[in-house]
Design a protein around this motif. Structure first.
Motif, mmCIF file in Angstrom:
data_model
loop_
_atom_site.group_PDB
_atom_site.id
_atom_site.type_symbol
_atom_site.label_atom_id
_atom_site.label_comp_id
_atom_site.label_asym_id
_atom_site.label_seq_id
_atom_site.Cartn_x
_atom_site.Cartn_y
_atom_site.Cartn_z
ATOM 1 N N TYR A 269 42.778 41.391 39.417
ATOM 2 C CA TYR A 269 42.062 41.494 40.681
ATOM 3 C C TYR A 269 42.032 42.962 41.123
ATOM 4 C CZ TYR A 269 42.264 36.457 40.710
ATOM 5 O OH TYR A 269 42.103 35.133 40.356
ATOM 6 N N HIS B 233 47.298 37.472 40.445
ATOM 7 C CA HIS B 233 46.896 36.386 41.327
ATOM 8 C C HIS B 233 47.864 36.188 42.488
ATOM 9 C CE1 HIS B 233 45.980 32.140 42.480
ATOM 10 N NE2 HIS B 233 44.760 32.641 42.412
ATOM 11 N N THR C 59 38.256 34.251 45.330
ATOM 12 C CA THR C 59 38.821 35.564 45.070
ATOM 13 C C THR C 59 39.442 36.224 46.299
ATOM 14 O OG1 THR C 59 36.951 35.743 43.583
ATOM 15 C CG2 THR C 59 38.332 37.676 43.819
#
Lengths: 233, 248
Positions: free
Chosen positions: B122, B80, B236
């Motif tokens: 991610y 993140h 995101t």
């Protein structure tokens, strides 16, 4: 004595004389559900999916074909084992047959026709709950041989598909100005064709309630054409 | 011997035989078709990543398997804070079982099970199309009925969207499901996700209003789905934006 012998000879003759595959009675099995005994408009079965999958013609057609496939196989398999099915659990048995057929259809579509399976998404699973299928199994397949059951299935699913396609024709045309995804009235975003003249799509046509109105109009037209369908009470 | 079909024993025996038969049949079919279905899903993911790139919208699912390693040069996983956790290049074969391969990250599973967005992975796919670098970022969120997701291609600066592809599990056909159509996806091209050097999220508006560089038209009748698209991109893309800024 001789009389009874003659009778039994006649009986065996009758038995031996096989019904032609497309006898009048069998033909009626296919044609009846198209109009006079339409599962959607007259028997009012399968209304739920007629409301839900009629926003686009493509989905309606694929749905009709899936129902055709499931109903034929379900009707034939239930008809073949109809003398073995214990009466007390017959509904459950029918449900098991339908559910497994639907799962098979779903799995095969996912493997070999992936794009179509995505198009239909949840609706394939919902074929299980389509009342037409259970209705035909209970009303017809349980009491008839396999061939008439197959014909009955074809007739009923085409009768169902017909209503779906006709309703979706009007919904897609007036709801989004398209048919099978092709723009009929021009492009709404770029204001070409009819939209350039100030025409607007009818948003209600995209929502389930408009199907109720369209199905009602369909029934109206059908009963005007065939007054014997009008109930008198 | 006449069988009494109304007896309990007949009913139970019939039920058991039926269920075993049907269960066996379904298990057999499911096992037999599983490899084909998995291959479909894998190729579809590759197809989406390629489709989001400029000029690659028409790549079909069958072609995607071969073209993937040709265009996707690096597959990395970020945390993140936009730091690299793992890195694979096009020389490493795509392995959807290797948890260090960005391709294997199941965003839907993470979205459902990991509620803390800081703990999620991610994945990012760095692609090369005719000498230009593009960053393809997967996004995952929820629509009206179930999951919606997409792949957003960002340009080499990370400011501008170069392409977008969306898909959904079970949005309403004709309404929310329209997010997969070109007219919706193509709106995102050339929209900006930054303003004055800071991240600025894309807004999905009600259709019919004037749009600026950060806004696109939503779907009329598909408000929940449109909101879902906006939310998943907002949440995101910031991670990827920060990564690309630090990298370049």
């Amino acid at each position: 004595m001789s009389e009874t012998a003659e009778l039994s000879v006649e009986k065996s003759k009758l038995k031996k004389e096989r019904e032609p595959l497309f006898s009048k009675k069998n033909k009626k099995l296919i044609t009846d559900p198209l109009d006079e005994n339409n599962p959607v408009t007259i028997q009012v079965l399968g209304i739920c999916s007629a409301l839900a999958v009629t926003v686009q013609m493509k989905a309606a057609v694929v749905m009709s074909i899936s129902v055709l496939f499931v109903l034929i196989l379900a009707n034939v398999s239930v008809s073949l084992i109809r003398n073995l099915i214990p009466n007390r659990i017959r509904i459950i048995v029918q449900l098991v047959v339908v559910a497994s057929l639907v799962i098979i259809v779903d799995q095969v579509l996912k493997a070999y026709m992936y794009d179509v399976s995505k198009e239909l998404s949840v609706f394939v699973g919902l074929i299980i709950t389509n009342c037409i299928i259970m209705g035909r199994l209970e009303a017809f397949a349980l009491g008839n041989k396999a061939w008439p059951s197959a014909l009955d299935a074809i007739g009923n699913s085409i009768g169902y598909g017909m209503v779906l396609v006709i309703v979706s024709f009007f919904k897609e045309l007036f709801g989004s100005g398209k048919l099978f995804g092709f723009e009929i009235f021009g492009n709404a975003v770029e204001k070409t064709g009819l939209y350039g003249l100030g025409y607007m799509d009818n948003g209600l046509m995209l929502l389930p309630p408009s199907s109720l109105i369209l199905v009602a109009i369909y029934i109206w037209v059908q009963k005007v054409r065939n007054p014997s369908l009008i109930e008198t009470h | 011997m006449a069988v009494n079909k109304d007896s309990n024993s007949y009913t139970v025996t019939f039920a058991i035989i039926l269920v075993v038969f049907v269960g066996g049949l379904l298990a057999f079919i499911s096992e037999g078709l599983k490899p084909i279905q998995k291959e479909n899903l894998k190729k579809e993911k590759m197809q989406y990543i390629l489709n989001s790139l400029p000029g690659k919208k028409s790549v079909s699912r069958d072609e995607a398997g071969d073209l993937f390693s040709q265009f996707v040069k690096e597959r990395i996983i970020l945390n993140h804070n936009s730091e690299i956790i793992s890195q694979k290049t096009s020389k490493d074969p795509v392995d959807d079982k290797d948890s260090k391969d960005a391709f294997s990250i199941d965003l839907l599973k993470e979205y459902k099970t990991i509620s803390d967005i800081k703990k999620r992975n991610y994945p990012l796919f760095i692609c090369d199309v005719e000498g230009k670098t593009y960053y393809v970022a997967p996004v995952m969120g929820k629509g009206l009925w179930a999951a919606v997701w997409g792949y957003i291609a960002l340009d080499s600066e990370g400011n501008k969207i170069s392409g977008a592809v969306f898909d959904h599990k079970s949005e309403t056909p004709g309404l929310g499901a329209e997010i997969t159509q070109d007219f919706f996806e193509d709106q995102f091209i050339d929209k900006l996700i930054s303003e004055d050097g800071n991240y600025k999220a894309i807004e999905v508006n009600k259709p019919g209003n004037e749009l600026n560089d950060h806004q696109v038209d939503g779907i009329s009748g598909g408000t929940f789905t449109s909101v879902g698209v906006e939310e998943m991109m907002e949440r995101t893309l910031v991670v990827y934006y920060n990564y690309i800024k630090n990298r370049s």
